[in-house]
Design a protein around this motif. Structure first.
Motif, PDB file in Angstrom:
ATOM      1  N   LEU A 139       6.614  -0.518  17.555  1.00 49.05           N
ATOM      2  CA  LEU A 139       6.274   0.252  16.350  1.00 49.05           C
ATOM      3  C   LEU A 139       7.526   0.506  15.516  1.00 49.05           C
ATOM      4  CD1 LEU A 139       3.838   2.736  18.022  1.00 49.05           C
ATOM      5  CD2 LEU A 139       3.275   0.986  16.365  1.00 49.05           C
ATOM      6  N   PRO A 140       7.359   0.816  14.211  1.00 51.63           N
ATOM      7  CA  PRO A 140       8.537   1.066  13.376  1.00 51.63           C
ATOM      8  C   PRO A 140       9.389   2.206  13.936  1.00 51.63           C
ATOM      9  CG  PRO A 140       6.491   1.347  12.135  1.00 51.63           C
ATOM     10  CD  PRO A 140       6.121   0.810  13.440  1.00 51.63           C
ATOM     11  N   TYR A 141      10.652   1.965  14.129  1.00 49.40           N
ATOM     12  CA  TYR A 141      11.617   2.906  14.716  1.00 49.40           C
ATOM     13  C   TYR A 141      11.214   3.375  16.113  1.00 49.40           C
ATOM     14  CZ  TYR A 141      13.247   2.850   9.953  1.00 49.40           C
ATOM     15  OH  TYR A 141      13.693   2.429   8.745  1.00 49.40           O
ATOM     16  N   GLY A 142      10.350   2.605  16.773  1.00 53.86           N
ATOM     17  CA  GLY A 142       9.979   2.902  18.161  1.00 53.86           C
ATOM     18  C   GLY A 142       9.185   4.164  18.367  1.00 53.86           C
ATOM     19  N   LYS A 143       8.572   4.686  17.288  1.00 49.06           N
ATOM     20  CA  LYS A 143       7.818   5.937  17.423  1.00 49.06           C
ATOM     21  C   LYS A 143       6.363   5.720  17.031  1.00 49.06           C
ATOM     22  CE  LYS A 143      11.710   8.882  16.383  1.00 49.06           C
ATOM     23  NZ  LYS A 143      12.484   9.307  15.243  1.00 49.06           N
ATOM     24  N   ASN A 144       5.472   6.562  17.601  1.00 47.67           N
ATOM     25  CA  ASN A 144       4.066   6.494  17.206  1.00 47.67           C
ATOM     26  C   ASN A 144       3.930   6.799  15.721  1.00 47.67           C
ATOM     27  OD1 ASN A 144       2.764   5.748  19.539  1.00 47.67           O
ATOM     28  ND2 ASN A 144       2.748   7.841  20.339  1.00 47.67           N
ATOM     29  N   TYR A 169      10.278   1.424   5.706  1.00 45.45           N
ATOM     30  CA  TYR A 169       9.258   1.872   6.652  1.00 45.45           C
ATOM     31  C   TYR A 169       7.963   1.084   6.456  1.00 45.45           C
ATOM     32  CZ  TYR A 169       6.243   4.873   9.359  1.00 45.45           C
ATOM     33  OH  TYR A 169       5.343   5.345  10.286  1.00 45.45           O
ATOM     34  N   CYS A 170       7.560   0.921   5.188  1.00 37.61           N
ATOM     35  CA  CYS A 170       6.324   0.177   4.896  1.00 37.61           C
ATOM     36  C   CYS A 170       6.432  -1.255   5.395  1.00 37.61           C
ATOM     37  CB  CYS A 170       6.059   0.173   3.395  1.00 37.61           C
ATOM     38  SG  CYS A 170       5.526   1.741   2.769  1.00 37.61           S
ATOM     39  N   LYS A 171       7.614  -1.831   5.213  1.00 38.94           N
ATOM     40  CA  LYS A 171       7.836  -3.215   5.639  1.00 38.94           C
ATOM     41  C   LYS A 171       7.700  -3.336   7.157  1.00 38.94           C
ATOM     42  CE  LYS A 171      11.402  -6.616   4.791  1.00 38.94           C
ATOM     43  NZ  LYS A 171      12.768  -6.756   4.305  1.00 38.94           N
ATOM     44  N   ALA A 184       0.866  -1.182   0.000  1.00 36.72           N
ATOM     45  CA  ALA A 184       0.000   0.000   0.000  1.00 36.72           C
ATOM     46  C   ALA A 184       0.902   1.230   0.000  1.00 36.72           C
ATOM     47  CB  ALA A 184      -0.894   0.000   1.237  1.00 36.72           C
ATOM     48  N   CYS A 185       0.702   2.105  -0.976  1.00 39.16           N
ATOM     49  CA  CYS A 185       1.643   3.230  -1.131  1.00 39.16           C
ATOM     50  C   CYS A 185       1.386   4.301  -0.087  1.00 39.16           C
ATOM     51  CB  CYS A 185       1.510   3.820  -2.525  1.00 39.16           C
ATOM     52  SG  CYS A 185       2.163   2.734  -3.767  1.00 39.16           S
ATOM     53  N   ILE A 186       1.997   4.178   1.059  1.00 38.29           N
ATOM     54  CA  ILE A 186       1.836   5.232   2.066  1.00 38.29           C
ATOM     55  C   ILE A 186       3.117   6.048   2.146  1.00 38.29           C
ATOM     56  CG2 ILE A 186       0.140   3.987   3.433  1.00 38.29           C
ATOM     57  CD1 ILE A 186       2.553   3.476   5.393  1.00 38.29           C
ATOM     58  N   LYS A 187       2.969   7.256   2.698  1.00 40.41           N
ATOM     59  CA  LYS A 187       4.132   8.140   2.776  1.00 40.41           C
ATOM     60  C   LYS A 187       4.908   7.869   4.052  1.00 40.41           C
ATOM     61  CE  LYS A 187       3.671  12.232   0.002  1.00 40.41           C
ATOM     62  NZ  LYS A 187       3.050  13.531  -0.084  1.00 40.41           N
ATOM     63  N   ILE A 238       1.747  -4.255  12.169  1.00 35.91           N
ATOM     64  CA  ILE A 238       0.285  -4.411  12.127  1.00 35.91           C
ATOM     65  C   ILE A 238      -0.095  -5.888  12.102  1.00 35.91           C
ATOM     66  CG2 ILE A 238      -1.787  -3.969  10.773  1.00 35.91           C
ATOM     67  CD1 ILE A 238      -0.575  -1.380   9.845  1.00 35.91           C
ATOM     68  N   ARG A 239       0.629  -6.659  11.302  1.00 37.34           N
ATOM     69  CA  ARG A 239       0.323  -8.090  11.207  1.00 37.34           C
ATOM     70  C   ARG A 239       0.502  -8.779  12.558  1.00 37.34           C
ATOM     71  NH1 ARG A 239       4.017 -12.294   7.744  1.00 37.34           N
ATOM     72  NH2 ARG A 239       3.065 -14.214   8.433  1.00 37.34           N
ATOM     73  N   THR A 240       1.614  -8.461  13.237  1.00 39.11           N
ATOM     74  CA  THR A 240       1.869  -9.070  14.538  1.00 39.11           C
ATOM     75  C   THR A 240       0.772  -8.711  15.519  1.00 39.11           C
ATOM     76  OG1 THR A 240       4.190  -8.687  14.068  1.00 39.11           O
ATOM     77  CG2 THR A 240       3.655  -9.386  16.277  1.00 39.11           C
TER      78      THR A 240
END
Ligand code: ZN
Length: 276
Positions: free
Chosen positions: A115-120, A45-47, A32-35, A53-55
């Motif tokens: 969360l990705p990079y430990g940030k909200n 980042y998307c990965k 999904a093409c998110i920014k 989310i999957r986990t």
């Protein structure tokens, strides 16, 4: 199956594989093409976000299934949990108390390490809509109903892989094909050594416990049992997890300044890796 149900007057239900559904969810979330936030690699980042989310969804569903016996109760709660994930990831935990069984925001030691990079996660409205659309597609009401028992196809896949390695498709027209299939399925259910002994017995070969063949069969049986026990152990699972994580972060680590011959450290000499 419809024909079978009509004939037997029974209702045989058809379930789908929970793990495959989660895998598809992950794949589509990732594409999904998110920014991405400023200064970060978009693909990476998307990965990371897709994995998070999957986990989260997997944990919510498996925990809810353990907590709730009734299917309808489970479905209602599962749907709520899925719709709440993005809210929770963006840092608003208002409805987490009622909707989530995983979120730990109410605890003192809560951290956003998962969360990705430990940030909200900061998402624009359009990106949120895109992700929610994917979540609705793979964890919608019907999909949750199809995977309500959280069944997977592991045993079936295991059986197929064994079958195709013992009796490959090129052997279909050979006379021994049926016997090979039989041997493979028997080996999958009772173990390789015991299946050998049982087959020999059926063929009329009398094997005594002192015979080399008997000893060899039991030897292979014991080795197989040892390995299957080893794979259930905590140490094995941890080492698998660590090596998987190492592989997943390889793209990031390859550009690290702290790694010996790195492209970046060659271009910009910051006083480290002076040997290169
Ligand atoms: Zn939360």
């Amino acid at each position: 199956m419809r024909e079978h149900n009509a004939k037997v007057q029974e209702k045989v239900q058809h379930f789908k594989c929970f793990i495959h559904n989660m895998r598809n969810l992950h794949k589509h979330l990732r594409s999904a093409c998110i920014k991405q936030p400023k200064g970060m690699d978009r693909l990476l980042y998307c990965k990371k976000l897709a994995t998070a989310i999957r986990t989260r969804v997997r944990l919510e569903l498996t925990r809810l299934r353990k907590l709730l016996r009734g299917d309808e109760l489970y479905l209602a709660r599962a749907r709520e949990a899925v719709t709440n994930v993005l809210e929770c990831f963006s840092g608003s935990h208002d409805s987490c108390k009622h909707k989530s069984v995983v979120c730990t925001a109410h605890l003192k030691g809560h951290s956003t390490r998962y969360l990705p990079y430990g940030k909200n996660v900061v998402l624009s409205a359009a990106d949120k809509q895109k992700l929610q659309k994917v979540l609705d597609k793979y964890c919608g009401v019907q999909q949750l109903r199809d995977t309500v028992q959280l069944h997977n196809t592991n045993r079936c896949e295991n059986m197929h892989s064994r079958l195709f390695s013992y009796a490959p498709k090129s052997m279909v027209w050979k006379r021994s094909f049926t016997a090979l299939c039989y041997s493979a399925t028997l080996g999958a259910s009772v173990g390789r050594g015991l299946s050998l002994l049982q087959l020999a017995g059926r063929c009329g070969i009398n094997i005594e416990a002192s015979d080399p063949m008997y000893r060899y069969a039991m030897f292979t049986q014991n080795i197989a049992r040892y390995h299957s026990d080893r794979k259930q152990k905590h140490e094995y699972k941890t080492s698998r997890y660590l090596s998987h994580r190492k592989r997943a972060n390889r793209a990031v680590l390859s550009q690290s300044l702290y790694k010996a011959p790195s492209k970046v450290s060659k271009e910009h000499d910051y006083g480290i890796n002076l040997g290169n």
